[in-house]
Design a protein around this motif. Sequence first.
Motif, PDB file in Angstrom:
ATOM      1  N   GLY A  34       0.808  -1.207   0.000  1.00  0.00           N
ATOM      2  CA  GLY A  34       0.000   0.000   0.000  1.00  0.00           C
ATOM      3  C   GLY A  34       0.844   1.260   0.000  1.00  0.00           C
ATOM      4  O   GLY A  34       0.357   2.330  -0.346  1.00  0.00           O
ATOM      5  N   LYS A  35       2.088   1.123   0.349  1.00  0.00           N
ATOM      6  CA  LYS A  35       2.957   2.306   0.444  1.00  0.00           C
ATOM      7  C   LYS A  35       3.342   2.855  -0.931  1.00  0.00           C
ATOM      8  O   LYS A  35       3.638   4.034  -1.060  1.00  0.00           O
ATOM      9  CB  LYS A  35       4.202   1.984   1.263  1.00  0.00           C
ATOM     10  N   SER A  36       3.342   2.012  -1.956  1.00  0.00           N
ATOM     11  CA  SER A  36       3.655   2.459  -3.323  1.00  0.00           C
ATOM     12  C   SER A  36       2.414   2.455  -4.209  1.00  0.00           C
ATOM     13  O   SER A  36       2.513   2.504  -5.432  1.00  0.00           O
ATOM     14  CB  SER A  36       4.727   1.548  -3.941  1.00  0.00           C
ATOM     15  N   MET A  37       1.255   2.380  -3.598  1.00  0.00           N
ATOM     16  CA  MET A  37      -0.012   2.225  -4.304  1.00  0.00           C
ATOM     17  C   MET A  37      -0.214   3.272  -5.401  1.00  0.00           C
ATOM     18  O   MET A  37      -0.537   2.933  -6.536  1.00  0.00           O
ATOM     19  CB  MET A  37      -1.143   2.288  -3.283  1.00  0.00           C
ATOM     20  N   TYR A  38      -0.022   4.547  -5.089  1.00  0.00           N
ATOM     21  CA  TYR A  38      -0.283   5.596  -6.075  1.00  0.00           C
ATOM     22  C   TYR A  38       0.678   5.528  -7.254  1.00  0.00           C
ATOM     23  O   TYR A  38       0.276   5.742  -8.396  1.00  0.00           O
ATOM     24  CB  TYR A  38      -0.254   6.979  -5.417  1.00  0.00           C
ATOM     25  N   LYS A  39       1.944   5.219  -7.003  1.00  0.00           N
ATOM     26  CA  LYS A  39       2.921   5.074  -8.092  1.00  0.00           C
ATOM     27  C   LYS A  39       2.538   3.904  -8.985  1.00  0.00           C
ATOM     28  O   LYS A  39       2.566   4.014 -10.210  1.00  0.00           O
ATOM     29  CB  LYS A  39       4.330   4.892  -7.544  1.00  0.00           C
ATOM     30  N   LEU A  40       2.158   2.783  -8.372  1.00  0.00           N
ATOM     31  CA  LEU A  40       1.776   1.609  -9.158  1.00  0.00           C
ATOM     32  C   LEU A  40       0.506   1.879  -9.980  1.00  0.00           C
ATOM     33  O   LEU A  40       0.399   1.438 -11.123  1.00  0.00           O
ATOM     34  CB  LEU A  40       1.577   0.402  -8.239  1.00  0.00           C
ATOM     35  N   LEU A  41      -0.430   2.596  -9.409  1.00  0.00           N
ATOM     36  CA  LEU A  41      -1.644   2.938 -10.146  1.00  0.00           C
ATOM     37  C   LEU A  41      -1.336   3.868 -11.318  1.00  0.00           C
ATOM     38  O   LEU A  41      -1.936   3.745 -12.389  1.00  0.00           O
ATOM     39  CB  LEU A  41      -2.675   3.579  -9.215  1.00  0.00           C
ATOM     40  N   LYS A  42      -0.389   4.773 -11.121  1.00  0.00           N
ATOM     41  CA  LYS A  42      -0.006   5.703 -12.189  1.00  0.00           C
ATOM     42  C   LYS A  42       0.744   4.988 -13.307  1.00  0.00           C
ATOM     43  O   LYS A  42       0.549   5.291 -14.485  1.00  0.00           O
ATOM     44  CB  LYS A  42       0.865   6.817 -11.597  1.00  0.00           C
ATOM     45  N   ASP A  43       1.607   4.031 -12.945  1.00  0.00           N
ATOM     46  CA  ASP A  43       2.483   3.378 -13.911  1.00  0.00           C
ATOM     47  C   ASP A  43       1.876   2.159 -14.597  1.00  0.00           C
ATOM     48  O   ASP A  43       2.456   1.635 -15.544  1.00  0.00           O
ATOM     49  CB  ASP A  43       3.792   2.944 -13.228  1.00  0.00           C
ATOM     50  N   ASN A  44       0.740   1.679 -14.118  1.00  0.00           N
ATOM     51  CA  ASN A  44       0.133   0.460 -14.663  1.00  0.00           C
ATOM     52  C   ASN A  44      -1.336   0.708 -14.963  1.00  0.00           C
ATOM     53  O   ASN A  44      -1.979   1.540 -14.335  1.00  0.00           O
ATOM     54  CB  ASN A  44       0.245  -0.690 -13.650  1.00  0.00           C
ATOM     55  N   ASP A  45      -1.854  -0.040 -15.901  1.00  0.00           N
ATOM     56  CA  ASP A  45      -3.270   0.054 -16.248  1.00  0.00           C
ATOM     57  C   ASP A  45      -4.039  -0.930 -15.360  1.00  0.00           C
ATOM     58  O   ASP A  45      -4.385  -2.027 -15.778  1.00  0.00           O
ATOM     59  CB  ASP A  45      -3.457  -0.262 -17.731  1.00  0.00           C
ATOM     60  N   ILE A  46      -4.280  -0.516 -14.114  1.00  0.00           N
ATOM     61  CA  ILE A  46      -4.930  -1.376 -13.122  1.00  0.00           C
ATOM     62  C   ILE A  46      -6.438  -1.331 -13.325  1.00  0.00           C
ATOM     63  O   ILE A  46      -7.033  -0.261 -13.378  1.00  0.00           O
ATOM     64  CB  ILE A  46      -4.576  -0.923 -11.681  1.00  0.00           C
ATOM     65  N   GLY A  47      -7.056  -2.499 -13.427  1.00  0.00           N
ATOM     66  CA  GLY A  47      -8.500  -2.565 -13.627  1.00  0.00           C
ATOM     67  C   GLY A  47      -9.275  -2.807 -12.354  1.00  0.00           C
ATOM     68  O   GLY A  47     -10.482  -2.573 -12.311  1.00  0.00           O
ATOM     69  N   LEU A  48      -8.597  -3.287 -11.290  1.00  0.00           N
ATOM     70  CA  LEU A  48      -9.275  -3.630 -10.045  1.00  0.00           C
ATOM     71  C   LEU A  48      -8.249  -3.669  -8.918  1.00  0.00           C
ATOM     72  O   LEU A  48      -7.095  -4.025  -9.151  1.00  0.00           O
ATOM     73  CB  LEU A  48      -9.961  -4.991 -10.201  1.00  0.00           C
ATOM     74  N   ILE A  49      -8.701  -3.334  -7.717  1.00  0.00           N
ATOM     75  CA  ILE A  49      -7.829  -3.377  -6.542  1.00  0.00           C
ATOM     76  C   ILE A  49      -8.421  -4.336  -5.521  1.00  0.00           C
ATOM     77  O   ILE A  49      -9.601  -4.226  -5.172  1.00  0.00           O
ATOM     78  CB  ILE A  49      -7.679  -1.982  -5.894  1.00  0.00           C
ATOM     79  N   LEU A  50      -7.614  -5.280  -5.076  1.00  0.00           N
ATOM     80  CA  LEU A  50      -7.939  -6.104  -3.910  1.00  0.00           C
ATOM     81  C   LEU A  50      -7.237  -5.454  -2.734  1.00  0.00           C
ATOM     82  O   LEU A  50      -6.057  -5.109  -2.833  1.00  0.00           O
ATOM     83  CB  LEU A  50      -7.425  -7.535  -4.081  1.00  0.00           C
ATOM     84  N   MET A  51      -7.934  -5.293  -1.612  1.00  0.00           N
ATOM     85  CA  MET A  51      -7.363  -4.545  -0.491  1.00  0.00           C
ATOM     86  C   MET A  51      -7.598  -5.292   0.819  1.00  0.00           C
ATOM     87  O   MET A  51      -8.743  -5.522   1.206  1.00  0.00           O
ATOM     88  CB  MET A  51      -8.036  -3.170  -0.435  1.00  0.00           C
TER      89      MET A  51
END
Length: 124
Positions: A34-51
């Motif tokens: 979760g600490k790099s969540m925003y960077k990963l969301l910006k750099d990847n085409d994420i369609g869904l998040i499991l949390m």
Amino acid sequence: MKKKILYIEDDPDMADIVAEIMQYEAYEVIIDSGKSMYKLLKDNDIGLILMDEGLRWCWGSNLCKELRLNEETATIPIIMISAVRDIDNIAQHCGANAYIRKPFEIYDVIDVVNEHYPSNDTGL
């Protein structure tokens, strides 16, 4: 191109289990605490998040609320996944689309993810 899921989980064994399950369904699972969540969301085409709810450094429901308040991430489906007794209420109050209660059956995860992953992405 595989459909991408971001799995916010800090238990490596649980993360590996879910990632392996979803690979058989042609999903690519990116795991983060979760600490790099925003960077990963910006750099990847994420369609869904499991949390996961019980992260070592924060509550997943707080991250879920943050994502819902951010216009760039507000529409990404979020599925809470946790052993917390009242995960159904927590998921509802933080704006998650669904929840999965641990321990879970393999098909519980597959069915809920397939139901909520955006259908306009064919994965081709």
